[in-house]
Design a protein around this motif. Sequence first.
Motif, PDB file in Angstrom:
ATOM      1  N   LYS A   9     -35.346  68.537 111.088  1.00 26.45           N
ATOM      2  CA  LYS A   9     -36.423  69.366 111.502  1.00 26.45           C
ATOM      3  C   LYS A   9     -35.784  70.576 112.259  1.00 26.45           C
ATOM      4  CE  LYS A   9     -40.406  71.414 112.093  1.00 26.45           C
ATOM      5  NZ  LYS A   9     -41.387  71.626 110.970  1.00 26.45           N
ATOM      6  N   ILE A  10     -35.790  71.815 111.749  1.00 27.65           N
ATOM      7  CA  ILE A  10     -35.365  72.966 112.419  1.00 27.65           C
ATOM      8  C   ILE A  10     -36.201  73.946 112.641  1.00 27.65           C
ATOM      9  CG2 ILE A  10     -33.416  74.890 112.143  1.00 27.65           C
ATOM     10  CD1 ILE A  10     -32.104  72.883 109.874  1.00 27.65           C
ATOM     11  N   TYR A  11     -36.190  74.386 114.078  1.00 29.02           N
ATOM     12  CA  TYR A  11     -37.068  75.631 114.286  1.00 29.02           C
ATOM     13  C   TYR A  11     -36.212  76.609 114.483  1.00 29.02           C
ATOM     14  CZ  TYR A  11     -40.313  71.595 116.073  1.00 29.02           C
ATOM     15  OH  TYR A  11     -41.282  70.944 116.090  1.00 29.02           O
ATOM     16  N   HIS A  12     -36.802  77.794 114.186  1.00 26.70           N
ATOM     17  CA  HIS A  12     -36.125  79.095 114.223  1.00 26.70           C
ATOM     18  C   HIS A  12     -36.768  79.853 115.357  1.00 26.70           C
ATOM     19  CE1 HIS A  12     -33.716  78.650 110.449  1.00 26.70           C
ATOM     20  NE2 HIS A  12     -35.106  77.987 110.000  1.00 26.70           N
ATOM     21  N   GLU A  17     -31.228  78.663 115.912  1.00 25.76           N
ATOM     22  CA  GLU A  17     -31.708  77.540 115.192  1.00 25.76           C
ATOM     23  C   GLU A  17     -31.607  76.447 116.133  1.00 25.76           C
ATOM     24  OE1 GLU A  17     -29.632  76.405 111.455  1.00 25.76           O
ATOM     25  OE2 GLU A  17     -30.765  77.932 110.539  1.00 25.76           O
ATOM     26  N   VAL A  18     -32.943  75.573 116.191  1.00 25.27           N
ATOM     27  CA  VAL A  18     -32.871  74.512 117.082  1.00 25.27           C
ATOM     28  C   VAL A  18     -32.909  73.164 116.206  1.00 25.27           C
ATOM     29  CG1 VAL A  18     -34.236  73.264 118.743  1.00 25.27           C
ATOM     30  CG2 VAL A  18     -34.117  75.667 118.787  1.00 25.27           C
ATOM     31  N   HIS A  19     -32.094  72.495 116.324  1.00 23.10           N
ATOM     32  CA  HIS A  19     -31.996  71.084 115.405  1.00 23.10           C
ATOM     33  C   HIS A  19     -32.699  70.168 116.066  1.00 23.10           C
ATOM     34  CE1 HIS A  19     -29.163  72.657 111.968  1.00 23.10           C
ATOM     35  NE2 HIS A  19     -29.189  73.469 113.036  1.00 23.10           N
ATOM     36  N   ALA A  20     -34.181  70.024 116.083  1.00 21.10           N
ATOM     37  CA  ALA A  20     -35.054  69.101 116.973  1.00 21.10           C
ATOM     38  C   ALA A  20     -34.688  67.859 116.422  1.00 21.10           C
ATOM     39  CB  ALA A  20     -36.347  69.367 116.775  1.00 21.10           C
ATOM     40  N   LEU A  21     -34.583  67.650 114.888  1.00 24.79           N
ATOM     41  CA  LEU A  21     -34.136  66.261 114.503  1.00 24.79           C
ATOM     42  C   LEU A  21     -33.049  66.654 113.422  1.00 24.79           C
ATOM     43  CD1 LEU A  21     -37.757  64.704 113.440  1.00 24.79           C
ATOM     44  CD2 LEU A  21     -36.086  64.050 115.281  1.00 24.79           C
ATOM     45  N   ASP A  22     -31.976  65.802 113.754  1.00 23.58           N
ATOM     46  CA  ASP A  22     -30.752  66.146 112.937  1.00 23.58           C
ATOM     47  C   ASP A  22     -30.418  64.860 112.008  1.00 23.58           C
ATOM     48  OD1 ASP A  22     -28.584  67.771 112.206  1.00 23.58           O
ATOM     49  OD2 ASP A  22     -27.461  67.375 113.884  1.00 23.58           O
ATOM     50  N   GLY A  23     -31.251  64.583 111.118  1.00 26.45           N
ATOM     51  CA  GLY A  23     -30.733  63.578 110.255  1.00 26.45           C
ATOM     52  C   GLY A  23     -31.217  62.170 110.684  1.00 26.45           C
ATOM     53  N   VAL A  24     -32.372  61.781 110.720  1.00 29.44           N
ATOM     54  CA  VAL A  24     -32.833  60.586 111.375  1.00 29.44           C
ATOM     55  C   VAL A  24     -33.431  59.832 110.086  1.00 29.44           C
ATOM     56  CG1 VAL A  24     -34.807  59.808 112.696  1.00 29.44           C
ATOM     57  CG2 VAL A  24     -33.553  61.471 113.517  1.00 29.44           C
ATOM     58  N   SER A  25     -32.789  58.657 110.112  1.00 29.28           N
ATOM     59  CA  SER A  25     -33.289  57.324 109.108  1.00 29.28           C
ATOM     60  C   SER A  25     -33.611  56.234 109.808  1.00 29.28           C
ATOM     61  CB  SER A  25     -31.932  57.227 108.271  1.00 29.28           C
ATOM     62  OG  SER A  25     -31.693  58.273 107.469  1.00 29.28           O
ATOM     63  N   PHE A  26     -34.500  55.556 109.443  1.00 24.01           N
ATOM     64  CA  PHE A  26     -34.676  54.214 110.134  1.00 24.01           C
ATOM     65  C   PHE A  26     -35.947  53.509 109.217  1.00 24.01           C
ATOM     66  CE2 PHE A  26     -37.269  57.421 112.084  1.00 24.01           C
ATOM     67  CZ  PHE A  26     -38.677  56.807 112.220  1.00 24.01           C
ATOM     68  N   GLY A  41     -36.529  66.637 125.199  1.00 22.95           N
ATOM     69  CA  GLY A  41     -35.931  67.476 124.470  1.00 22.95           C
ATOM     70  C   GLY A  41     -35.183  66.838 123.401  1.00 22.95           C
ATOM     71  N   SER A  42     -35.179  65.327 123.319  1.00 22.73           N
ATOM     72  CA  SER A  42     -34.606  64.814 122.342  1.00 22.73           C
ATOM     73  C   SER A  42     -34.967  64.726 120.919  1.00 22.73           C
ATOM     74  CB  SER A  42     -34.220  63.160 122.785  1.00 22.73           C
ATOM     75  OG  SER A  42     -35.287  62.406 123.071  1.00 22.73           O
ATOM     76  N   GLY A  43     -36.305  65.084 120.791  1.00 18.11           N
ATOM     77  CA  GLY A  43     -36.967  65.193 119.214  1.00 18.11           C
ATOM     78  C   GLY A  43     -37.909  64.114 119.378  1.00 18.11           C
ATOM     79  N   LYS A  44     -38.393  63.473 120.380  1.00 18.93           N
ATOM     80  CA  LYS A  44     -39.224  62.331 120.206  1.00 18.93           C
ATOM     81  C   LYS A  44     -40.816  62.676 119.501  1.00 18.93           C
ATOM     82  CE  LYS A  44     -39.408  61.177 124.632  1.00 18.93           C
ATOM     83  NZ  LYS A  44     -38.493  62.493 125.247  1.00 18.93           N
ATOM     84  N   SER A  45     -41.389  63.718 120.441  1.00 18.88           N
ATOM     85  CA  SER A  45     -42.616  64.446 119.825  1.00 18.88           C
ATOM     86  C   SER A  45     -42.514  65.105 118.459  1.00 18.88           C
ATOM     87  CB  SER A  45     -43.027  65.490 120.745  1.00 18.88           C
ATOM     88  OG  SER A  45     -43.465  64.774 122.112  1.00 18.88           O
ATOM     89  N   THR A  46     -41.476  65.812 118.153  1.00 16.91           N
ATOM     90  CA  THR A  46     -41.279  66.158 116.802  1.00 16.91           C
ATOM     91  C   THR A  46     -41.270  64.993 115.669  1.00 16.91           C
ATOM     92  OG1 THR A  46     -39.755  67.821 117.831  1.00 16.91           O
ATOM     93  CG2 THR A  46     -39.677  67.368 115.360  1.00 16.91           C
ATOM     94  N   MET A  54     -48.767  65.457 111.473  1.00 16.64           N
ATOM     95  CA  MET A  54     -49.354  66.738 112.092  1.00 16.64           C
ATOM     96  C   MET A  54     -48.333  67.994 111.760  1.00 16.64           C
ATOM     97  SD  MET A  54     -51.237  65.581 115.344  1.00 16.64           S
ATOM     98  CE  MET A  54     -49.832  64.779 116.186  1.00 16.64           C
ATOM     99  N   ASP A  55     -47.018  67.572 111.398  1.00 19.70           N
ATOM    100  CA  ASP A  55     -45.749  68.530 111.032  1.00 19.70           C
ATOM    101  C   ASP A  55     -45.329  68.112 110.111  1.00 19.70           C
ATOM    102  OD1 ASP A  55     -44.395  70.584 111.529  1.00 19.70           O
ATOM    103  OD2 ASP A  55     -43.677  69.891 113.418  1.00 19.70           O
ATOM    104  N   SER A  56     -44.641  68.840 109.294  1.00 18.55           N
ATOM    105  CA  SER A  56     -43.847  68.357 108.155  1.00 18.55           C
ATOM    106  C   SER A  56     -42.023  68.651 108.440  1.00 18.55           C
ATOM    107  CB  SER A  56     -43.886  69.409 106.964  1.00 18.55           C
ATOM    108  OG  SER A  56     -45.304  69.151 106.646  1.00 18.55           O
ATOM    109  N   PRO A  57     -41.316  67.822 107.868  1.00 17.46           N
ATOM    110  CA  PRO A  57     -39.971  68.069 108.285  1.00 17.46           C
ATOM    111  C   PRO A  57     -39.259  69.221 107.648  1.00 17.46           C
ATOM    112  CG  PRO A  57     -40.234  66.366 106.725  1.00 17.46           C
ATOM    113  CD  PRO A  57     -41.513  66.664 107.092  1.00 17.46           C
ATOM    114  N   THR A  58     -38.164  69.776 107.965  1.00 17.06           N
ATOM    115  CA  THR A  58     -37.608  70.654 107.072  1.00 17.06           C
ATOM    116  C   THR A  58     -36.948  70.029 105.902  1.00 17.06           C
ATOM    117  OG1 THR A  58     -37.142  71.763 109.175  1.00 17.06           O
ATOM    118  CG2 THR A  58     -35.786  72.525 107.188  1.00 17.06           C
ATOM    119  N   SER A  59     -36.339  68.832 105.939  1.00 15.33           N
ATOM    120  CA  SER A  59     -35.968  68.057 104.899  1.00 15.33           C
ATOM    121  C   SER A  59     -36.111  66.729 105.067  1.00 15.33           C
ATOM    122  CB  SER A  59     -34.486  68.596 104.653  1.00 15.33           C
ATOM    123  OG  SER A  59     -33.721  68.215 105.671  1.00 15.33           O
ATOM    124  N   GLY A  60     -35.844  65.741 104.180  1.00 12.73           N
ATOM    125  CA  GLY A  60     -35.994  64.457 104.221  1.00 12.73           C
ATOM    126  C   GLY A  60     -37.009  63.960 103.641  1.00 12.73           C
TER     127      GLY A  60
END
Length: 231
Positions: A9-12, A17-26, A41-46, A54-60
Amino acid sequence: MLIARDLKKIYHMGEIEVHALDGVSFQINEGEFCVIVGASGSGKSTLLNILGGMDSPTSGEYELDHQLNTNFNAKALSEFRRKDIGFVFQFYNLLPSLTALENIMLAEGIAEHPLSSQEMLESVGLKERANNFPSALSGGEQQRVAIARALVKNPKLILCDEPTGALDSKTGKTIIALLQKVALENHKTLIMVTHNGLFTKLANHVIRLQDGKIIEDYYNEKPLTVEDIEW
Ligand SMILES: Nc1ncnc2c1ncn2[C@@H]1O[C@H](COP(=O)(O)OP(=O)(O)O)[C@@H](O)[C@H]1O
Ligand SMILES: [Mg+2]
């Protein structure tokens, strides 16, 4: 049950560019109590907002029960939130003009296979407060109503974002114990995000986020109960 593959998830923000989620797999299994822990700020709520539609990822990709959620359009996402997800937020988010029972009934009314609002109110210990408005309830009581509201929908997944963040530690303990109890009784998968590292001891599954990346992902052989931990 739940599979996340390389979620980003990238916010502009203007030029930045804020990389709120930077390639998360689980992966998360059915019936698990998973705690996602990380600093502010680690990306938990995102992440939680994406898992809840409630939100869509930029990719993945994100799959729940073999359904590829990341392909959903707005209508499908809305239906997904309505049917499959129960939310519990830090500040309860009850409707102030509805009573405790009415807040729960509202969720019952939009769900596909709901449970009974009255029974859920009783199971969170608030039978006597059915006709009280949120303003007449303590923070802990409001959060109990919010938990009943999440569960009455009989959703696949219960998502909690810092559910004890606004409560004193004693009330927080009773809320966590209640969440664990009702999730177990109703065979629900529970995902809770928190900055409080102590809660990792209670979980079956722990995912640690730092700067939008997973730095730890493990299972507890023997999760503790709320009575076992001090905070
Ligand atoms: N809507 C937004 N617009 C821009 N940046 C955002 C937005 N939401 C979150 N962020 C940024 O993304 C990062 C992760 O935020 P968040 O998911 O809220 O973290 P946490 O819940 O762990 O505190 C932070 O740097 C935050 O400032
Ligand atoms: Mg947050």
